[in-house]
Design a protein around this motif. Structure first.
Motif, PDB file in Angstrom:
ATOM      1  N   SER A  55       0.862  -1.145  -0.210  1.00  0.00           N
ATOM      2  CA  SER A  55      -0.379  -0.176   0.365  1.00  0.00           C
ATOM      3  C   SER A  55       0.821   1.417   0.069  1.00  0.00           C
ATOM      4  CB  SER A  55      -1.048   0.212   1.114  1.00  0.00           C
ATOM      5  OG  SER A  55      -1.203   1.155   1.180  1.00  0.00           O
ATOM      6  N   LEU A  56       1.848   1.073   0.979  1.00  0.00           N
ATOM      7  CA  LEU A  56       3.145   2.378   0.635  1.00  0.00           C
ATOM      8  C   LEU A  56       3.456   2.759  -0.038  1.00  0.00           C
ATOM      9  CD1 LEU A  56       4.356   1.763   4.972  1.00  0.00           C
ATOM     10  CD2 LEU A  56       2.485   3.600   3.964  1.00  0.00           C
ATOM     11  N   LEU A  57       3.739   1.319  -1.217  1.00  0.00           N
ATOM     12  CA  LEU A  57       4.889   2.043  -2.324  1.00  0.00           C
ATOM     13  C   LEU A  57       3.831   2.072  -3.871  1.00  0.00           C
ATOM     14  CD1 LEU A  57       6.719  -1.624  -2.265  1.00  0.00           C
ATOM     15  CD2 LEU A  57       7.784   0.980  -1.915  1.00  0.00           C
ATOM     16  N   SER A  58       2.721   2.094  -3.252  1.00  0.00           N
ATOM     17  CA  SER A  58       1.066   2.737  -4.266  1.00  0.00           C
ATOM     18  C   SER A  58       1.707   3.798  -4.606  1.00  0.00           C
ATOM     19  CB  SER A  58      -0.052   1.834  -3.934  1.00  0.00           C
ATOM     20  OG  SER A  58      -0.343   1.817  -3.429  1.00  0.00           O
ATOM     21  N   LEU A 100      -3.068   4.815   3.429  1.00  0.00           N
ATOM     22  CA  LEU A 100      -2.454   6.420   3.207  1.00  0.00           C
ATOM     23  C   LEU A 100      -3.586   6.044   1.645  1.00  0.00           C
ATOM     24  CD1 LEU A 100       0.982   7.499   3.569  1.00  0.00           C
ATOM     25  CD2 LEU A 100      -0.974   7.405   5.059  1.00  0.00           C
ATOM     26  N   ARG A 101      -3.971   7.750   1.163  1.00  0.00           N
ATOM     27  CA  ARG A 101      -3.952   7.599   0.204  1.00  0.00           C
ATOM     28  C   ARG A 101      -3.572   7.731  -1.108  1.00  0.00           C
ATOM     29  NH1 ARG A 101      -8.072  13.025  -0.381  1.00  0.00           N
ATOM     30  NH2 ARG A 101      -7.028  13.511  -1.474  1.00  0.00           N
ATOM     31  N   ARG A 102      -3.369   6.952  -2.246  1.00  0.00           N
ATOM     32  CA  ARG A 102      -2.170   7.370  -3.341  1.00  0.00           C
ATOM     33  C   ARG A 102      -1.873   8.755  -3.581  1.00  0.00           C
ATOM     34  NH1 ARG A 102      -4.246   2.546  -7.433  1.00  0.00           N
ATOM     35  NH2 ARG A 102      -4.239   0.753  -6.023  1.00  0.00           N
ATOM     36  N   ASP A 103      -2.231   9.892  -2.954  1.00  0.00           N
ATOM     37  CA  ASP A 103      -2.306  11.119  -3.769  1.00  0.00           C
ATOM     38  C   ASP A 103      -1.190  12.191  -2.429  1.00  0.00           C
ATOM     39  OD1 ASP A 103      -4.912  11.659  -2.253  1.00  0.00           O
ATOM     40  OD2 ASP A 103      -4.898  12.742  -4.203  1.00  0.00           O
ATOM     41  N   THR A 104      -0.774  11.387  -1.283  1.00  0.00           N
ATOM     42  CA  THR A 104      -0.694  11.518   0.310  1.00  0.00           C
ATOM     43  C   THR A 104       0.322  12.717  -0.288  1.00  0.00           C
ATOM     44  OG1 THR A 104      -2.202   9.435   1.562  1.00  0.00           O
ATOM     45  CG2 THR A 104      -0.464  11.659   2.262  1.00  0.00           C
ATOM     46  N   ILE A 123     -11.157   7.508  11.364  1.00  0.00           N
ATOM     47  CA  ILE A 123     -10.619   5.577  11.673  1.00  0.00           C
ATOM     48  C   ILE A 123     -11.206   4.749  10.831  1.00  0.00           C
ATOM     49  CG2 ILE A 123     -12.196   4.693  13.430  1.00  0.00           C
ATOM     50  CD1 ILE A 123     -11.887   7.680  14.893  1.00  0.00           C
ATOM     51  N   SER A 124     -10.402   3.917  10.591  1.00  0.00           N
ATOM     52  CA  SER A 124     -10.565   2.760   9.090  1.00  0.00           C
ATOM     53  C   SER A 124     -11.802   1.049   9.933  1.00  0.00           C
ATOM     54  CB  SER A 124      -9.169   1.446   9.088  1.00  0.00           C
ATOM     55  OG  SER A 124      -8.497   1.247  10.435  1.00  0.00           O
ATOM     56  N   ASN A 125     -11.814   1.546  11.669  1.00  0.00           N
ATOM     57  CA  ASN A 125     -12.462   0.735  12.177  1.00  0.00           C
ATOM     58  C   ASN A 125     -13.756   0.616  11.360  1.00  0.00           C
ATOM     59  OD1 ASN A 125     -10.873   1.893  13.759  1.00  0.00           O
ATOM     60  ND2 ASN A 125     -11.503   0.029  15.022  1.00  0.00           N
ATOM     61  N   SER A 126     -14.458  -0.665  10.822  1.00  0.00           N
ATOM     62  CA  SER A 126     -15.369  -0.545  10.094  1.00  0.00           C
ATOM     63  C   SER A 126     -15.869  -0.151   8.788  1.00  0.00           C
ATOM     64  CB  SER A 126     -16.765  -0.137  10.641  1.00  0.00           C
ATOM     65  OG  SER A 126     -17.702  -0.836  12.070  1.00  0.00           O
ATOM     66  N   CYS A 127     -15.108   0.787   8.202  1.00  0.00           N
ATOM     67  CA  CYS A 127     -14.573   1.041   6.522  1.00  0.00           C
ATOM     68  C   CYS A 127     -14.164  -0.585   5.805  1.00  0.00           C
ATOM     69  CB  CYS A 127     -13.312   2.007   6.846  1.00  0.00           C
ATOM     70  SG  CYS A 127     -13.816   3.426   7.103  1.00  0.00           S
ATOM     71  N   THR A 128     -14.124  -0.660   4.935  1.00  0.00           N
ATOM     72  CA  THR A 128     -13.546  -1.717   4.249  1.00  0.00           C
ATOM     73  C   THR A 128     -12.231  -0.901   2.830  1.00  0.00           C
ATOM     74  OG1 THR A 128     -15.350  -1.110   2.586  1.00  0.00           O
ATOM     75  CG2 THR A 128     -15.656  -3.318   4.306  1.00  0.00           C
ATOM     76  N   PHE A 129     -11.659  -2.242   2.526  1.00  0.00           N
ATOM     77  CA  PHE A 129     -10.326  -1.893   1.851  1.00  0.00           C
ATOM     78  C   PHE A 129     -10.588  -3.055   0.207  1.00  0.00           C
ATOM     79  CE2 PHE A 129     -10.153   0.114   5.795  1.00  0.00           C
ATOM     80  CZ  PHE A 129      -9.742   1.733   5.544  1.00  0.00           C
ATOM     81  N   LYS A 130     -10.136  -2.699  -0.658  1.00  0.00           N
ATOM     82  CA  LYS A 130      -9.411  -2.936  -1.616  1.00  0.00           C
ATOM     83  C   LYS A 130      -8.472  -2.936  -1.962  1.00  0.00           C
ATOM     84  CE  LYS A 130     -11.754  -5.121  -5.947  1.00  0.00           C
ATOM     85  NZ  LYS A 130     -13.450  -5.219  -6.567  1.00  0.00           N
ATOM     86  N   GLU A 131      -7.082  -3.649  -2.591  1.00  0.00           N
ATOM     87  CA  GLU A 131      -5.729  -3.393  -3.242  1.00  0.00           C
ATOM     88  C   GLU A 131      -4.983  -2.464  -2.201  1.00  0.00           C
ATOM     89  OE1 GLU A 131      -6.641  -3.403  -7.182  1.00  0.00           O
ATOM     90  OE2 GLU A 131      -7.650  -4.964  -7.373  1.00  0.00           O
ATOM     91  N   GLY A 132      -5.188  -2.547  -0.999  1.00  0.00           N
ATOM     92  CA  GLY A 132      -4.322  -1.674  -0.390  1.00  0.00           C
ATOM     93  C   GLY A 132      -4.650   0.491  -0.135  1.00  0.00           C
ATOM     94  N   MET A 133      -6.755   0.260  -0.232  1.00  0.00           N
ATOM     95  CA  MET A 133      -7.274   1.550  -1.091  1.00  0.00           C
ATOM     96  C   MET A 133      -8.320   1.510  -0.356  1.00  0.00           C
ATOM     97  SD  MET A 133      -4.832   3.755  -2.516  1.00  0.00           S
ATOM     98  CE  MET A 133      -3.405   3.338  -1.154  1.00  0.00           C
ATOM     99  N   LEU A 134      -8.821   2.382   0.137  1.00  0.00           N
ATOM    100  CA  LEU A 134     -10.467   2.843   0.640  1.00  0.00           C
ATOM    101  C   LEU A 134     -10.992   2.429  -0.852  1.00  0.00           C
ATOM    102  CD1 LEU A 134     -11.556   3.841   3.484  1.00  0.00           C
ATOM    103  CD2 LEU A 134     -12.039   5.899   2.312  1.00  0.00           C
ATOM    104  N   TYR A 135     -12.235   1.245   0.431  1.00  0.00           N
ATOM    105  CA  TYR A 135     -13.117   0.751  -0.475  1.00  0.00           C
ATOM    106  C   TYR A 135     -14.350   1.520  -0.497  1.00  0.00           C
ATOM    107  CZ  TYR A 135     -16.206  -2.505  -3.422  1.00  0.00           C
ATOM    108  OH  TYR A 135     -17.336  -2.636  -4.516  1.00  0.00           O
ATOM    109  N   LYS A 136     -14.970   1.669   0.581  1.00  0.00           N
ATOM    110  CA  LYS A 136     -16.128   1.895   0.672  1.00  0.00           C
ATOM    111  C   LYS A 136     -15.735   3.228   2.673  1.00  0.00           C
ATOM    112  CE  LYS A 136     -19.828   0.066  -0.638  1.00  0.00           C
ATOM    113  NZ  LYS A 136     -20.802  -0.261  -0.532  1.00  0.00           N
ATOM    114  N   SER A 137     -16.675   3.972   3.105  1.00  0.00           N
ATOM    115  CA  SER A 137     -16.386   4.300   4.183  1.00  0.00           C
ATOM    116  C   SER A 137     -16.827   4.471   4.953  1.00  0.00           C
ATOM    117  CB  SER A 137     -15.893   5.814   3.748  1.00  0.00           C
ATOM    118  OG  SER A 137     -15.311   6.318   5.265  1.00  0.00           O
TER     119      SER A 137
END
Length: 474
Positions: free
Chosen positions: A80-83, A178-182, A206-220
């Motif tokens: 994720s950090l490398l992306s 991190l967001r990809r443009d961070t 806060i990431s608790n309860s959020c879903t992620f896909k391929e190291g990025m936020l998918y749904k908040s």
């Protein structure tokens, strides 16, 4: 009138005046915050991030992330950090003496080999055992630092800073998303300001309860647990009406340890993170501000009102209280260590405004709340309470809190549109009205316990936060 009665009655005037003072301070901060957010979004389009991302002359940035026993999630987190979408960066992972298979997994997944590395210990740390790079050109931006455990994130971060090659570094946690443009967004203040920017931060979510896909936020999603839900509310209020206001006043004393970008030369000049601190993020910024004032150099610390980072927070009482006790102890430790800043004109706005604010509106508030409660009880049982006065003060403070918090939520939703349904926003709003009676007392208790631990010189312990990891979308 007895001496005790005089003291109790005098306390009514004191707490009434303090309440008015406290409200006025937050009105000023609210107005400043709103103006700064407006200014940010107007100016956002003058230097677009796409220009930075595509630039051939981008400032180099090193991303430093300590890791201790992160074997379960280390591979996905590093990927994720490398992306990051940025032309010139490196990722420096510091294996802080992990006792699990963190290093072994890194070596296997990223095809790492130990390399000769010109390592200069500009900041003193526990011994570094070696540096690793990948034999696969796909991972040429990755550097692994293996060191002996330093019993603090500060020591690991310092070893990472010593190993970086660029003039700016981002300090984060390996379990943050991190967001990809961070990186591009955090670099902007360094390009736009006509003063020397020594640090910048951005909003954490806060990431608790959020879903992620391929190291990025998918749904908040709004957190579905008690403690995480209240912390979401707390984070929104803090980042919208706290950090943005101090950014406008150039008075930021805290850049979150979860995500911050720093001028490396300045950090090294002040000695890096202090590994004995229990609040190393606020202590470092305090020391950096102090250093710049003593060098008589103009500087800025900026804040970006965008959600660039997601991190997991405690969702059980024991871990939550342990974290907040540590934060409170870190605050009083920093204020005591740098007490010569207090109302010292030599340090300009840091000494005359920022530091006194943290003393009178952050540190002392939990103490005054308990003292105020004691005086109310004395009035009730011995002298007869001034009911109209108590009701007016209590309702005024409560309503003001509701107004500030609801305004924060409104601005947050306008800017970020964070949640996937109105139902989640409704749950957040309900929390606003019950927070003062349920969640706030726990924070007061944790703060007082942290202060007591500092005064009694109790052994310093970081403790470990048990993590459940990120939910991934199919």
């Amino acid at each position: 009138m007895t001496t005790l009665e005089s003291i109790v009655k005098g306390s009514e005037l004191f707490f009434g005046c303090y309440s008015i003072f406290y409200i006025l301070v937050y009105i000023i901060l609210a107005i400043s915050s709103f103006n700064e957010i407006k200014k940010y979004y107007i100016g956002k389009y003058f230097l677009k991030k796409d220009v930075i991302i595509k630039s051939n002359n981008a400032i180099g940035v090193s991303i430093v992330a300590p890791a201790f026993n992160e074997g379960m999630t280390i591979i996905s987190n590093v990927k994720s950090l490398l992306s990051q979408e940025y032309p010139k960066f490196e990722v420096v992972i510091v294996n802080d003496g992990s006792t699990d298979d963190t290093l072994e997994k890194l070596i296997s997944e990223f095809e790492l080999v130990k390399v000769d590395f010109f390592y200069i210990e500009k900041i003193k740390t526990e011994p570094v055992r070696g540096h690793y790079r990948s034999t696969n050109p796909i991972y040429n931006k990755l550097l692994i630092v293996d060191k002996e455990n330093g019993k603090s994130k500060a020591d690991a971060s310092n070893a990472g800073i010593n190993s970086t090659k660029y003039s700016l570094f981002i300090c984060t946690d390996v379990d943050c998303i991190l967001r990809r443009d961070t990186t591009a967004m955090l670099v902007k203040p360094f390009l736009e300001s006509d003063k020397k920017v020594i640090a910048a931060g951005a909003a954490l979510r806060i990431s608790n309860s959020c879903t992620f896909k391929e190291g990025m936020l998918y749904k908040s999603h709004y957190p579905n647990t008690f403690f995480a839900g209240f912390q979401e509310l707390e984070y929104i209020r803090s980042f919208i009406f706290g950090r943005m206001a101090w950014s406008k006043l150039n008075g930021l004393l805290l850049v979150s340890g979860g995500l911050g970008i720093f001028d490396k030369d300045t950090v090294i000049a002040v000695g890096g993170y202090w590994n004995k601190s229990l609040g190393e993020d606020i202590e470092l910024i305090t020391r950096m501000r102090k250093y710049m004032h003593e060098q008589k150099k103009e500087f800025e610390i900026k804040y970006i009102p965008e959600s660039l980072c997601w991190t997991e927070v405690p969702d059980d009482k024991e871990v939550f209280l342990r974290q907040r006790v540590r934060w409170a102890r870190g605050l009083i430790q920093t204020l005591f260590l740098h007490r010569k800043l207090f109302f010292n004109p030599k340090y300009k706005n840091t000494g005359m405004i920022v530091f006194p604010y943290y003393v009178f509106c952050e540190f002392i508030v939990p103490v005054l709340e308990v003292i105020g409660l004691v005086f109310i009880l004395l009035n009730i049982f011995f002298f007869g309470i001034n009911v109209p006065f108590l009701v007016i003060i209590s309702i005024s403070v409560y309503c003001f809190y509701i107004l500030i918090t609801l305004s924060s939520i409104f601005l947050d939703q306008m800017i970020h549109k964070q949640y996937s349904s109105l139902k989640e926003v409704g749950r957040l709003i309900i929390m606003v009205f019950i927070e003062p009676f349920v969640y706030h007392p726990l924070n007061v208790y944790a703060s007082l316990k942290g202060y007591a631990h500092f005064l009694l010189k109790k052994e310093k312990k970081w403790g470990e936060m048990s993590r459940k990891g990120f939910k991934t979308a199919n």
